[in-house]
Design a protein around this motif. Structure first.
Motif, short mmCIF file in Angstrom:
data_model
loop_
_atom_site.label_atom_id
_atom_site.label_comp_id
_atom_site.label_asym_id
_atom_site.label_seq_id
_atom_site.Cartn_x
_atom_site.Cartn_y
_atom_site.Cartn_z
N TYR A 349 0.83 -1.20 0.00
CA TYR A 349 0.00 0.00 0.00
C TYR A 349 0.87 1.26 0.00
CZ TYR A 349 -3.73 3.15 1.69
OH TYR A 349 -4.63 4.16 1.84
N ASP A 350 1.94 1.24 0.83
CA ASP A 350 2.86 2.39 0.87
C ASP A 350 3.61 2.53 -0.45
OD1 ASP A 350 2.07 2.87 3.48
OD2 ASP A 350 3.74 1.72 4.35
N ARG A 351 4.02 1.40 -0.99
CA ARG A 351 4.75 1.40 -2.26
C ARG A 351 3.88 1.99 -3.37
NH1 ARG A 351 4.56 -3.94 -3.73
NH2 ARG A 351 6.09 -4.50 -2.16
N TYR A 352 2.62 1.57 -3.40
CA TYR A 352 1.66 2.04 -4.39
C TYR A 352 1.49 3.56 -4.32
CZ TYR A 352 -3.21 2.80 -6.04
OH TYR A 352 -4.34 3.28 -6.64
N HIS A 353 1.31 4.07 -3.10
CA HIS A 353 1.11 5.51 -2.94
C HIS A 353 2.37 6.30 -3.28
CE1 HIS A 353 -2.95 6.15 -1.53
NE2 HIS A 353 -2.86 5.03 -0.84
N HIS A 354 3.52 5.75 -2.94
CA HIS A 354 4.78 6.44 -3.26
C HIS A 354 4.94 6.55 -4.78
CE1 HIS A 354 8.96 7.72 -2.89
NE2 HIS A 354 9.23 6.87 -3.88
N PHE A 355 4.64 5.47 -5.48
CA PHE A 355 4.74 5.49 -6.94
C PHE A 355 3.82 6.56 -7.53
CE2 PHE A 355 2.90 4.24 -11.04
CZ PHE A 355 4.04 4.14 -11.81
N ILE A 356 2.57 6.59 -7.08
CA ILE A 356 1.62 7.56 -7.62
C ILE A 356 2.12 8.99 -7.37
CG2 ILE A 356 -0.67 8.58 -7.27
CD1 ILE A 356 -1.84 5.85 -7.12
N GLU A 357 2.60 9.24 -6.17
CA GLU A 357 3.09 10.58 -5.84
C GLU A 357 4.25 11.00 -6.73
OE1 GLU A 357 5.20 12.69 -1.99
OE2 GLU A 357 3.67 11.17 -1.62
N GLU A 358 5.21 10.10 -6.90
CA GLU A 358 6.37 10.39 -7.74
C GLU A 358 5.99 10.50 -9.22
OE1 GLU A 358 9.87 10.97 -7.11
OE2 GLU A 358 8.71 11.57 -5.35
N ALA A 359 5.15 9.58 -9.67
CA ALA A 359 4.74 9.58 -11.08
C ALA A 359 3.98 10.85 -11.43
CB ALA A 359 3.90 8.35 -11.37
N GLN A 360 3.08 11.28 -10.54
CA GLN A 360 2.31 12.51 -10.82
C GLN A 360 3.24 13.71 -10.93
OE1 GLN A 360 -0.36 11.35 -11.68
NE2 GLN A 360 -1.93 11.05 -10.11
N ARG A 361 4.24 13.75 -10.06
CA ARG A 361 5.19 14.87 -10.08
C ARG A 361 5.98 14.88 -11.40
NH1 ARG A 361 10.29 15.38 -9.55
NH2 ARG A 361 10.61 13.19 -8.99
N ILE A 362 6.44 13.72 -11.82
CA ILE A 362 7.22 13.60 -13.05
C ILE A 362 6.37 13.98 -14.27
CG2 ILE A 362 8.34 11.95 -14.62
CD1 ILE A 362 9.18 10.41 -12.02
N LEU A 363 5.16 13.44 -14.34
CA LEU A 363 4.29 13.71 -15.48
C LEU A 363 3.94 15.19 -15.58
CD1 LEU A 363 1.92 10.61 -15.20
CD2 LEU A 363 3.67 10.99 -16.94
N LYS A 364 3.63 15.79 -14.45
CA LYS A 364 3.30 17.22 -14.44
C LYS A 364 4.48 18.05 -14.92
CE LYS A 364 1.52 20.93 -11.50
NZ LYS A 364 1.08 21.32 -10.13
N LYS A 365 5.67 17.71 -14.46
CA LYS A 365 6.88 18.43 -14.83
C LYS A 365 7.13 18.36 -16.34
CE LYS A 365 11.69 18.78 -13.29
NZ LYS A 365 12.72 18.15 -12.42
N CYS A 366 6.68 17.25 -16.95
CA CYS A 366 6.93 17.02 -18.37
C CYS A 366 5.74 17.42 -19.25
CB CYS A 366 7.26 15.55 -18.61
SG CYS A 366 8.77 15.03 -17.76
#
Length: 409
Positions: A349-366
């Motif tokens: 569950y923690d891994r899943y949320h960490h991925f979403i948080e990081e992925a959203q940041r990366i996608l937004k930046k790009c």
């Protein structure tokens, strides 16, 4: 983990059977939650995920999204699933004629109703088709952006492309296609900006294109050939390099550990990790043909689900040589690999949320849209992250997709 499934970052306020059939995101989120909450998910995770992807997951096409857009804009009252395609076609054709939008940006003998019918049934379309629909259906800039990023899964408006800047401005001001053509013609004969002060003002970050005067000033700077190091295309490539280097470090450490366990002296460093090694680790579940290449994508029954993309050595090399653009698929695959390894022993569950948080940041930046649960590949990655061994499940499902088909190369 089951009692925590109600908090999975996606729309979840209603029961599945009350979600309307045109609410793609909410339906996908509800089914996602149901699948990862199944009794067999923890023990038979790969089988459950594979079955859902292949047998149950709804593949939402470009045509489906276009129908939904017309359905909501036109305020149609009858149930979404019962509306004949002719209704959508007629609404779109009438709108194109009312706005005097051409049927194509290139010469074609195909009649408008036939073109519209085609768009309403396509799995995907070219970028320029979305721009044309933007004028023909009187879309806002936000609507067009949504189609580019969420539906086509491409980059948002490219503000280093004069045509796309012109289109964006016209959508923002609800100007017709004829005005966009006028601006494009003006650009051809436009004098490039020479005043360094004006160029600095435009690329300073606070410049807003909200008048024709500012549009022309911005286009003149584009004509001068200035480049902004913070533009989205550059950002996507830089993020790709950063994630690739991180992945190389992880793989080098994996190989180094193997060397030490076998009491060998070879030293593995990130610079030793070539695209071939990246392919070998990340695409471990995909069978190899006699030539040593990954079996063709068409041999996988999940080819349509994954948009014909795999993280192969050829793809990596082409991106590094600027022959392929960096896409959200590439960024999300690398981030998934990194999180799957660095958080392998963490709570799923923690891994899943960490991925979403990081992925959203990366996608937004790009300049890309956020994680989209309707996208089968992204749904696949998220489900894998909720298993005990994400990368192993990821590989097993790829392998199953080739075994199920039985297609030999």
């Amino acid at each position: 983990m089951k009692n925590r499934m109600q908090d999975l970052d996606f729309e979840q306020t209603v029961a599945f059977d009350s979600v309307k059939d045109f609410e793609f995101t909410r339906r996908a989120a509800q089914r996602f939650r149901q699948v990862v909450s199944l009794d067999g998910f923890e023990d038979e995770d790969a089988d459950v995920i594979f079955h859902y992807l292949y047998k149950e997951m709804e593949l939402v096409s470009f045509g489906d999204h276009l129908k939904r857009y017309i359905y909501e804009r036109a305020g149609i009252e009858e149930p979404f699933g019962e509306v004949p395609q002719e209704v959508y076609r007629d609404i779109a054709v009438d709108s194109f004629r009312e706005t005097y939008t051409p049927k194509s940006m290139n010469p074609t003998s195909t009649k408008l109703p036939a073109l519209v019918n085609n768009w309403l049934t396509q799995a995907s379309v070219k970028r320029e088709t979305v721009f044309l629909l933007g004028f023909g259906l009187r879309m806002s800039a936000e609507d067009v952006s949504d189609f580019l990023t969420r539906v086509l899964k491409e980059q948002d408006f490219d503000f280093h492309n004069p045509e796309e800047v012109i289109y964006w401005y016209c959508y923002s001001k609800q100007l017709p296609y004829s005005k966009a053509e006028e601006y494009k013609e003006n650009y051809k004969s436009m004098e490039p900006a020479t005043d360094k002060g004006k160029v600095a003002e435009v690329i300073g970050g606070d410049f807003i294109i909200d008048t024709e005067e500012k549009l022309l000033k911005y286009l003149a700077c584009l004509k001068a050939g200035w480049d902004d190091p913070m533009n989205e295309k550059s950002q996507a490539f830089q993020e790709f390099l950063r994630l690739l280097e991180h992945a190389k470090q992880i793989i080098a450490a994996m190989y180094q550990k193997d060397e030490e366990e076998k009491c060998r002296d070879k030293i593995w460093k990130p610079e030793n990790i070539t695209p071939s090694y990246l392919e070998k680790v990340i695409c471990n579940g995909i069978p190899i043909n006699k030539m040593g290449n990954l079996k063709k994508m068409s041999a996988s029954i999940l080819a349509k689900h994954f948009s014909q993309k795999r993280f192969s050595r050829q793809r990596i090399t082409n991106i590094l040589n600027h022959k392929f653009p960096v896409e959200r698929f590439d960024l999300l695959t690398l981030e998934f690999f990194i999180v799957s390894q660095e958080m392998e022993d963490d709570d799923p569950y923690d891994r899943y949320h960490h991925f979403i948080e990081e992925a959203q940041r990366i996608l937004k930046k790009c300049g890309m849209s956020e994680i989209y649960i309707v996208n089968p590949y992204e749904c696949f990655l998220l489900m894998c992250l909720l298993t005990d061994c994400p990368l192993a499940v990821f590989s097993e499902i790829w392998e199953m997709s080739y075994e199920e088909n039985g297609d030999e190369e």
